[in-house]
Design a protein around this motif. Structure first.
Motif, short mmCIF file in Angstrom:
data_model
loop_
_atom_site.label_atom_id
_atom_site.label_comp_id
_atom_site.label_asym_id
_atom_site.label_seq_id
_atom_site.Cartn_x
_atom_site.Cartn_y
_atom_site.Cartn_z
N GLU A 205 20.63 29.30 60.30
CA GLU A 205 21.69 28.54 59.65
C GLU A 205 23.03 28.72 60.34
OE1 GLU A 205 18.37 28.79 56.84
OE2 GLU A 205 19.36 30.24 58.14
N ILE A 206 23.35 29.94 60.73
CA ILE A 206 24.63 30.19 61.41
C ILE A 206 24.65 29.50 62.77
CG2 ILE A 206 26.08 31.97 62.45
CD1 ILE A 206 26.29 31.94 59.46
N ILE A 207 23.58 29.63 63.53
CA ILE A 207 23.55 29.06 64.88
C ILE A 207 23.52 27.53 64.82
CG2 ILE A 207 22.19 28.92 67.00
CD1 ILE A 207 21.49 31.81 66.66
N ASN A 208 22.78 26.96 63.88
CA ASN A 208 22.75 25.50 63.76
C ASN A 208 24.11 24.95 63.31
OD1 ASN A 208 20.07 25.18 64.55
ND2 ASN A 208 19.30 25.46 62.47
N PHE A 209 24.79 25.67 62.41
CA PHE A 209 26.11 25.23 61.98
C PHE A 209 27.10 25.30 63.14
CE2 PHE A 209 30.15 25.21 59.86
CZ PHE A 209 29.95 24.48 58.69
N LYS B 169 30.38 23.00 54.79
CA LYS B 169 29.43 21.96 55.17
C LYS B 169 30.01 21.16 56.32
CE LYS B 169 27.36 21.11 50.60
NZ LYS B 169 27.09 20.08 49.56
N ILE B 170 29.10 20.71 57.20
CA ILE B 170 29.48 19.81 58.27
C ILE B 170 28.23 19.03 58.67
CG2 ILE B 170 29.13 21.55 60.05
CD1 ILE B 170 31.34 20.20 61.66
N ALA B 171 28.37 17.71 58.72
CA ALA B 171 27.23 16.84 59.01
C ALA B 171 26.09 17.14 58.05
CB ALA B 171 26.82 16.98 60.48
N ARG B 172 24.94 17.51 58.57
CA ARG B 172 23.80 17.86 57.72
C ARG B 172 23.60 19.36 57.59
NH1 ARG B 172 18.84 14.53 60.11
NH2 ARG B 172 19.64 15.55 62.00
N GLU B 173 24.53 20.13 58.06
CA GLU B 173 24.41 21.58 58.03
C GLU B 173 25.33 22.17 56.96
OE1 GLU B 173 22.11 22.79 59.85
OE2 GLU B 173 21.77 21.06 61.14
N GLN B 174 24.89 23.30 56.41
CA GLN B 174 25.71 24.02 55.45
C GLN B 174 25.41 25.51 55.55
OE1 GLN B 174 24.75 22.59 51.55
NE2 GLN B 174 22.82 23.71 51.43
N VAL B 175 26.38 26.31 55.13
CA VAL B 175 26.28 27.77 55.18
C VAL B 175 26.64 28.31 53.82
CG1 VAL B 175 27.31 29.86 56.15
CG2 VAL B 175 26.71 27.99 57.65
N ARG C 293 35.79 23.82 61.85
CA ARG C 293 36.31 23.37 63.15
C ARG C 293 36.46 24.57 64.06
NH1 ARG C 293 41.88 24.09 63.99
NH2 ARG C 293 43.02 24.92 62.18
N LEU C 294 36.43 24.31 65.37
CA LEU C 294 36.57 25.36 66.36
C LEU C 294 38.04 25.60 66.66
CD1 LEU C 294 33.74 24.31 68.85
CD2 LEU C 294 33.64 26.09 67.11
N ARG C 295 38.36 26.84 66.99
CA ARG C 295 39.74 27.18 67.30
C ARG C 295 40.13 26.62 68.67
NH1 ARG C 295 41.95 31.10 63.94
NH2 ARG C 295 43.53 31.59 65.53
N ASP C 296 41.41 26.45 68.88
CA ASP C 296 41.89 25.86 70.13
C ASP C 296 41.93 26.86 71.28
OD1 ASP C 296 42.20 23.48 68.82
OD2 ASP C 296 44.31 23.83 68.31
#
Length: 546
Positions: A352-356, A329-335, A541-544
């Motif tokens: 769902e994947i693209i919105n997350f 989950k993140i913000a209002r999105e979940q997978v 989180r996104l990778r560096d």
């Protein structure tokens, strides 16, 4: 006395001859019917009686047929109800013996009077009496005529059209020839693509790619009807489990006309003359040279994409794939686990994947707190811009309902898009293809990135209309598009199959959020990028590394 009686009987009934010719025997039997053998058939008297019975039977059948006809066919209307009281007859008729009777009235005549009972008019009357309109109306509305059945009520026979006995064999042979021709054309196009455009996938993947491209071109010629995926509410957790099969392009048979057009274009490109390189360094050539130089420098500074994740991250990916229920989950999105299966090989990504993934990009931008006024700070691996990412439901609202009816002004109630560096929008075309669009306020561009290389003029048109409507709503004046251009770079990475468009779209959005104009990924990196997206979604989180 007894002898006389015996002689009279013998004379009345003579003995039957034993040996006679055929003609004599027929004449003898005709004169003496008492000796008419039964094997010869009925006697003349019996034939006469049979003929009489047949005549009587035919008369009875005629009577019965007449009754049946009168039962099914309605009787003619009464003449006295609809015709005038008197009417003349043609003058060339033979005059009857009684010349004083010039007319006949329906009351004196039988229900259906014959022509012999009607007296002709005087010779000087040579015209017929035309009935007036009222008479015709009364005749049309007569009860006898109303009982007449129309042809629509007649039972029609249903004839079954049968195919020819060799129809199935002919259709099978035609389908086989078309399939052989289609296979040969696809093979030739595949060889040209490998030699000219550097296509690297196998022939099976190329056939899926060609069928997918033909389907998209067919949809582009029609009105785009966007179908939304299920909304992201709690009810999606109670839906039945979806199949995890690969969502490949289902159009296995490509239109032969499309293949002919593609082959003609490929042959023209292959056999055409190469453009002459100009020796005068123009402005456009300088820009291309500068971009190529920057790309080489960027490749030197940043290593290429690895083939796989580190071992510990690969273990995390396998653990996330086995997890059930809500994965992250993140913000209002979940997978959920069903959504995460869309990141497997050969499957399309859903909303769902693209919105997350868009929420991950937006969260990183907010954490870095980067905007155009403070360009100094940067995240690891590049500068992160101040962006806003719309959900996948923004585009259907914009194209389907419009700005006012879709109430899109409430989507930006808590922020001002004109203070952002770039606005990122995932676009779904006819529920068949994902692309990325952007409103770049830094570069003054309306951008569209399509991994299939198709023209998207509707994207530019709708986004320009949205920017103008939003500026009129928030700033109370029209937006100034001076210096703005429509941007669709030719060097956009292209997919080589019919199911990686969602992954390309997510990577376009992520790269644009860092201000990158040259994309480093290609079709060869899709397996790694799918595995990396699973890790990023599971870790929220996104990778560096980029």
């Amino acid at each position: 006395m007894a002898c006389r009686k015996r002689r009279a009987t013998e004379q009345a009934v003579p003995t039957r001859p034993t040996k006679l010719s055929r003609t004599t025997r027929q004449a003898y039997l005709h004169q003496h019917p008492a000796y008419y053998p039964r094997s010869f058939g009925p006697t003349p008297e019996e034939l006469c009686e049979t003929r009489t019975i047949w005549v009587m039977s035919s008369q009875a059948l005629n009577t019965i047929g007449t009754k049946i006809w009168n039962f099914f066919v309605p009787t003619a209307p009464d003449v006295s109800e609809v015709l005038p009281t008197s009417y003349p007859v043609a003058p060339n008729r033979r005059e009857p013996s009684d010349s004083s009777a010039e007319t006949v009235t329906p009351s004196d005549a039988p229900p259906l009077a014959s022509s012999s009972t009607i007296s002709p008019p005087p010779p000087e009357q040579s015209t017929f009496l035309v009935p007036d309109l009222q008479t015709l109306k009364s005749y049309a509305s007569s009860p006898s005529l109303q009982r007449t059945e129309s042809l629509d009520n007649v039972i029609k026979r249903r004839y079954k059209n049968r195919e020819h006995i060799y129809s199935k064999r002919h259709k099978a042979s035609v389908a086989m020839r078309n399939e052989e021709l289609r296979e040969a054309m696809q093979l030739e196009l595949y060889n040209i693509s490998r030699s000219s455009s550097g296509y690297k996938s196998d022939f099976t993947t190329f056939k899926h790619y060609i069928s997918y491209k033909a389907h998209l071109e067919a949809l582009q010629g029609k009105k785009e009807v966007i179908s939304r995926s299920p909304s992201l509410d709690e009810s999606r957790l109670n839906r039945p489990s979806e199949s995890t099969r690969a969502r490949r392009h289902s159009h296995s048979s490509v239109d032969i006309a499309f293949l002919k057009r593609a082959l003609e274009a490929a042959r023209a490109t292959l056999n055409g003359h190469k453009p002459i390189q100009s020796f005068s360094p123009g402005h456009d050539r300088l820009l291309l040279t500068k971009r190529a130089k920057l790309k080489r420098i960027d490749n030197l500074l940043r290593p290429p994409f690895p083939d796989s994740l580190p071992p510990e991250d690969e273990t995390t990916v396998e653990r996330l794939k086995k997890k059930r229920g809500v994965v992250s989950k993140i913000a209002r999105e979940q997978v959920t686990d069903r959504d995460l299966t869309r990141l497997g090989h050969g499957q399309w990504l859903n909303d769902e994947i693209i919105n997350f993934y868009g929420a991950l990009i937006l969260t990183r931008s907010e954490d870095c707190k980067k905007n155009i006024g403070t360009p100094g700070k940067a995240a690891k691996g590049g500068q992160v811009l101040d962006v806003h990412v719309f959900s996948t439901f923004f585009w259907p609202k914009l194209t389907g309902d419009g700005y006012a009816k879709g109430r899109l002004s409430k989507w930006t109630k808590k922020m001002d898009i004109f203070n952002k560096d770039i606005i990122l929008i995932p676009v779904n075309h006819a529920n068949a293809h994902w692309t990325a669009a952007a409103i770049n306020f830094r570069q003054k561009r309306i951008e569209s990135y399509d991994s299939m290389g198709m023209t998207r003029s509707a994207v530019f048109r709708h986004l320009r209309a949205y920017v103008d409507a939003e500026h009129r709503e928030k700033k109370r004046k029209a937006f100034d598009f001076t210096g703005w251009v429509d941007w669709a770079p030719e060097d956009t990475p292209q997919q080589e199959n019919g199911y990686d468009c969602g992954v390309f779209t997510c990577q376009f959005l992520e790269s644009l959020s860092r201000g990158v104009e040259s994309f480093r990924f290609s079709q060869n990196n899709m397996h790694y990028l799918r595995r990396r997206m699973i890790w990023e979604i599971g870790s929220a989180r996104l990778r560096d590394e980029y």
